[in-house]
Enzyme design. Structure first.
Site, PDB file in Angstrom:
ATOM      1  N   HIS A  52       0.865  -1.170   0.000  1.00 37.07           N
ATOM      2  CA  HIS A  52       0.000   0.000   0.000  1.00 37.07           C
ATOM      3  C   HIS A  52       0.909   1.229   0.000  1.00 37.07           C
ATOM      4  O   HIS A  52       2.111   1.121   0.262  1.00 37.07           O
ATOM      5  CB  HIS A  52      -0.883   0.001   1.235  1.00 37.07           C
ATOM      6  N   SER A  79      -7.429   7.592   3.738  1.00 36.11           N
ATOM      7  CA  SER A  79      -7.378   7.118   5.116  1.00 36.11           C
ATOM      8  C   SER A  79      -6.672   5.759   5.181  1.00 36.11           C
ATOM      9  O   SER A  79      -7.068   4.811   4.495  1.00 36.11           O
ATOM     10  CB  SER A  79      -8.816   6.990   5.644  1.00 36.11           C
ATOM     11  N   CYS A  81      -5.503   2.065   5.948  1.00 42.42           N
ATOM     12  CA  CYS A  81      -6.188   0.830   6.340  1.00 42.42           C
ATOM     13  C   CYS A  81      -5.623   0.314   7.667  1.00 42.42           C
ATOM     14  O   CYS A  81      -4.711   0.905   8.247  1.00 42.42           O
ATOM     15  CB  CYS A  81      -6.012  -0.224   5.244  1.00 42.42           C
ATOM     16  N   CYS A  84      -1.726  -0.357   7.422  1.00 43.27           N
ATOM     17  CA  CYS A  84      -0.902   0.850   7.376  1.00 43.27           C
ATOM     18  C   CYS A  84      -1.012   1.658   8.664  1.00 43.27           C
ATOM     19  O   CYS A  84      -0.022   2.216   9.138  1.00 43.27           O
ATOM     20  CB  CYS A  84      -1.280   1.684   6.156  1.00 43.27           C
TER      21      CYS A  84
END
Length: 147
Positions: A52, A79, A81, A84
């Site tokens: 990501h 935003s 996840c 992350c």
């Protein structure tokens, strides 16, 4: 459009991800007013399950002393996840700036409950990047968020 140069850098990363065939999410890590890491979602390009934007950014920042993370701000166009957000919590990053959370909302309340300052910019450019991508590639988007 945001005039925040760091959010603009993250948006540039998101656009780079889109231009290279991936999902338009970008991230930068800032310490003492300087970008020390940049990244964009590369799950498609690298065939990765974990790349990501924020993970790519942290990887590209390289190995840093723990004290540096505690002075950092993580910018992301979307935003973060659970994965992350967990990385940000693990390294003690005290501030996360989010371009938008309409398309996807990670565990923001939990992150805040752990003492992280989380700022949502509601940036129109970030919103349109994701809305356009989700409409054009719903299957790829659903894969990225684990649905």
């Amino acid at each position: 459009m945001s005039t925040d140069p760091f959010l603009q850098a993250a948006i540039g990363e998101a656009r780079l991800g889109l231009e290279t065939g991936g999902i338009p999410i970008g991230s930068v890590l800032v310490i003492d007013g300087e970008i020390v890491g940049r990244g964009h979602n590369q799950r498609v390009q690298q065939g990765s399950v974990v790349l990501h934007a924020e993970m790519d950014c942290l990887e590209n920042a390289g190995r840093l002393p723990a004290a540096h993370y505690r002075e950092a701000t993580l910018y992301s166009t979307l935003s973060p996840c659970d994965m992350c957000s967990g990385a940000a919590l693990l390294y003690g990053i005290p501030h996360i700036v989010v371009g938008e959370n309409r398309s996807f909302r990670g565990p923001e309340d939990y992150v805040r409950s752990r003492g992280v300052e989380l700022t949502v910019m509601d940036n129109p450019e970030c919103i349109s990047l994701m809305e356009d991508f989700m409409a054009a590639h719903p299957d790829l988007w659903n894969e990225d968020i684990g649905e």
